[in-house]
Design a protein around this motif. Structure first.
Motif, PDB file in Angstrom:
ATOM      1  N   ALA A 181       0.835  -1.212   0.000  1.00 11.76           N
ATOM      2  CA  ALA A 181       0.000   0.000   0.000  1.00 11.76           C
ATOM      3  C   ALA A 181       0.869   1.261   0.000  1.00 11.76           C
ATOM      4  O   ALA A 181       0.571   2.223  -0.722  1.00 11.76           O
ATOM      5  N   ASP A 182       1.938   1.269   0.801  1.00  9.59           N
ATOM      6  CA  ASP A 182       2.840   2.424   0.795  1.00  9.59           C
ATOM      7  C   ASP A 182       3.494   2.615  -0.565  1.00  9.59           C
ATOM      8  O   ASP A 182       3.691   3.745  -1.030  1.00  9.59           O
ATOM      9  N   PHE A 183       3.846   1.507  -1.209  1.00 11.45           N
ATOM     10  CA  PHE A 183       4.460   1.596  -2.534  1.00 11.45           C
ATOM     11  C   PHE A 183       3.482   2.190  -3.549  1.00 11.45           C
ATOM     12  O   PHE A 183       3.861   3.045  -4.362  1.00 11.45           O
ATOM     13  N   LEU A 184       2.206   1.753  -3.500  1.00 10.97           N
ATOM     14  CA  LEU A 184       1.223   2.271  -4.459  1.00 10.97           C
ATOM     15  C   LEU A 184       0.923   3.742  -4.200  1.00 10.97           C
ATOM     16  O   LEU A 184       0.742   4.526  -5.139  1.00 10.97           O
ATOM     17  N   ARG A 185       0.855   4.147  -2.939  1.00 11.78           N
ATOM     18  CA  ARG A 185       0.580   5.561  -2.624  1.00 11.78           C
ATOM     19  C   ARG A 185       1.788   6.454  -2.857  1.00 11.78           C
ATOM     20  O   ARG A 185       1.668   7.670  -2.912  1.00 11.78           O
ATOM     21  N   ALA A 186       2.969   5.839  -2.985  1.00  9.39           N
ATOM     22  CA  ALA A 186       4.224   6.602  -3.079  1.00  9.39           C
ATOM     23  C   ALA A 186       4.409   7.459  -1.841  1.00  9.39           C
ATOM     24  O   ALA A 186       4.903   8.593  -1.921  1.00  9.39           O
ATOM     25  N   GLY A 187       3.994   6.932  -0.693  1.00 11.00           N
ATOM     26  CA  GLY A 187       4.101   7.667   0.560  1.00 11.00           C
ATOM     27  C   GLY A 187       2.980   7.290   1.499  1.00 11.00           C
ATOM     28  O   GLY A 187       2.151   6.429   1.189  1.00 11.00           O
ATOM     29  N   PRO A 188       2.882   7.935   2.644  1.00  8.61           N
ATOM     30  CA  PRO A 188       1.834   7.590   3.608  1.00  8.61           C
ATOM     31  C   PRO A 188       0.445   8.029   3.176  1.00  8.61           C
ATOM     32  O   PRO A 188      -0.560   7.455   3.614  1.00  8.61           O
ATOM     33  N   GLU A 189       0.321   9.067   2.337  1.00 11.51           N
ATOM     34  CA  GLU A 189      -0.977   9.600   1.930  1.00 11.51           C
ATOM     35  C   GLU A 189      -1.048   9.738   0.417  1.00 11.51           C
ATOM     36  O   GLU A 189      -0.030   9.776  -0.270  1.00 11.51           O
ATOM     37  N   PHE A 190      -2.289   9.818  -0.088  1.00 14.35           N
ATOM     38  CA  PHE A 190      -2.478  10.079  -1.508  1.00 14.35           C
ATOM     39  C   PHE A 190      -2.044  11.507  -1.824  1.00 14.35           C
ATOM     40  O   PHE A 190      -2.431  12.446  -1.123  1.00 14.35           O
ATOM     41  N   GLY A 191      -1.266  11.643  -2.895  1.00 17.58           N
ATOM     42  CA  GLY A 191      -0.794  12.972  -3.273  1.00 17.58           C
ATOM     43  C   GLY A 191      -0.516  13.037  -4.759  1.00 17.58           C
ATOM     44  O   GLY A 191      -0.942  12.172  -5.543  1.00 17.58           O
ATOM     45  N   ALA A 192       0.219  14.067  -5.149  1.00 16.61           N
ATOM     46  CA  ALA A 192       0.521  14.251  -6.575  1.00 16.61           C
ATOM     47  C   ALA A 192       1.404  13.130  -7.107  1.00 16.61           C
ATOM     48  O   ALA A 192       1.301  12.750  -8.279  1.00 16.61           O
ATOM     49  N   THR A 193       2.287  12.607  -6.246  1.00 15.78           N
ATOM     50  CA  THR A 193       3.171  11.532  -6.711  1.00 15.78           C
ATOM     51  C   THR A 193       2.444  10.204  -6.875  1.00 15.78           C
ATOM     52  O   THR A 193       2.940   9.315  -7.565  1.00 15.78           O
ATOM     53  N   THR A 194       1.266  10.064  -6.244  1.00 23.17           N
ATOM     54  CA  THR A 194       0.514   8.813  -6.390  1.00 23.17           C
ATOM     55  C   THR A 194       0.080   8.615  -7.834  1.00 23.17           C
ATOM     56  O   THR A 194       0.197   7.517  -8.393  1.00 23.17           O
ATOM     57  N   LEU A 195      -0.443   9.663  -8.460  1.00 18.01           N
ATOM     58  CA  LEU A 195      -0.884   9.560  -9.857  1.00 18.01           C
ATOM     59  C   LEU A 195       0.296   9.245 -10.775  1.00 18.01           C
ATOM     60  O   LEU A 195       0.169   8.414 -11.691  1.00 18.01           O
ATOM     61  N   ALA A 196       1.443   9.900 -10.545  1.00 20.56           N
ATOM     62  CA  ALA A 196       2.629   9.602 -11.363  1.00 20.56           C
ATOM     63  C   ALA A 196       3.082   8.157 -11.168  1.00 20.56           C
ATOM     64  O   ALA A 196       3.506   7.498 -12.125  1.00 20.56           O
TER      65      ALA A 196
END
Length: 269
Positions: A205-220
């Protein structure tokens, strides 16, 4: 014993020499069509001489198929065609899509409303993903119920299972790309479901979110997975799958039994 070679296609079969080409005094000249055909055959021969692809292609295209082969055996080819369609339409959409949290939704609306044939191509890509999932499930079901996963095709079955997982991952990562309210919240639910899995669930889940929360990097992150990593793995595994199919052949339907040679059953005195 040397096995018989399969016949060449008509387009690659060498043509007999023209009457005037052997120095018999004839003045007949080759037509433009003949020159174009000879140029095409020469180009194919040049490529074949340097790549050595002719024996593999002839063995693959002219391989023997078991008796009783029916339309159920075309599900694998249909799934591969669906993947090719997804790849082609995906490249077209990538020309206009912008994987940015501020511009993703507007770029999708631009593709749908302004780009020539954009709505058609986006619809083909969107519905083609569903068609591909249905086809690969049907293909796996046919393989299971026909017993085609048994020895010596276990490795091909494992590759098929991995391809099924990658196809589902392809659909999951592509669902977020329109970046509207439905795709955003549905992806959050999907990622949270992954986080509830044992051991690797939180890390995934952390890998897919690219961090602890959904953000701009999640879409990338989702865009790079959807456009680069997963299609590359699927293409490589499809190549390995086809190689094993050509090497091991296809199985006959389970309701057909092998014909016994009467000469072998006769008792010799």
């Amino acid at each position: 014993m040397k096995l018989p070679r399969p016949p060449l296609p008509r387009a690659l079969t060498p043509r007999p020499g023209r009457p005037g080409a052997n120095g018999n005094g004839s003045t007949a000249k080759p037509t433009v069509g003949d020159q174009a055909a000879e140029a095409g055959a020469s180009a194919v021969g040049w490529l074949d001489e340097r790549s050595g692809a002719s024996p593999f292609l002839r063995g693959f295209l002219f391989r023997k198929v078991p008796k009783g082969t029916n339309w159920f055996y075309t599900l694998g080819s249909a799934t591969m065609f669906a993947f090719v369609s997804q790849a082609v339409t995906g490249v077209f959409l990538a020309m206009y899509y912008r994987p940015s949290a501020d511009e993703a939704y507007q770029s999708v609306q631009h593709i749908t409303n302004d780009v020539f044939l954009g709505e058609l191509v986006r619809g083909m890509h969107r519905w083609g993903a569903t068609v591909m999932v249905v086809l690969i499930f049907l293909h796996m079901g046919r393989t299971f119920f026909f017993g085609a996963y048994k020895y010596p095709r276990e490795l091909n079955w494992v590759i098929g299972v991995v391809l099924l997982i990658l196809t589902l991952a392809m659909g999951f990562t592509g669902y977020l790309l329109p970046f509207d309210q439905r795709s955003y919240w549905a992806t959050i639910v999907g990622v949270n479901i992954n986080a509830s899995g044992p051991l690797v669930g939180p890390y995934l889940a952390d890998f897919l979110r690219a961090g602890p929360e959904f953000g701009a990097t999640t879409l990338a992150r989702f865009y790079s997975l959807h456009m680069l990593l997963i299609p590359g793995l699927i293409a490589a595994l499809i190549g390995a799958h086809l190689y094993l199919v050509a090497k091991l052949g296809t199985t006959a339907p389970p309701w057909l039994k092998a014909e016994k040679d009467k000469a072998l059953s006769e008792e010799k005195i």
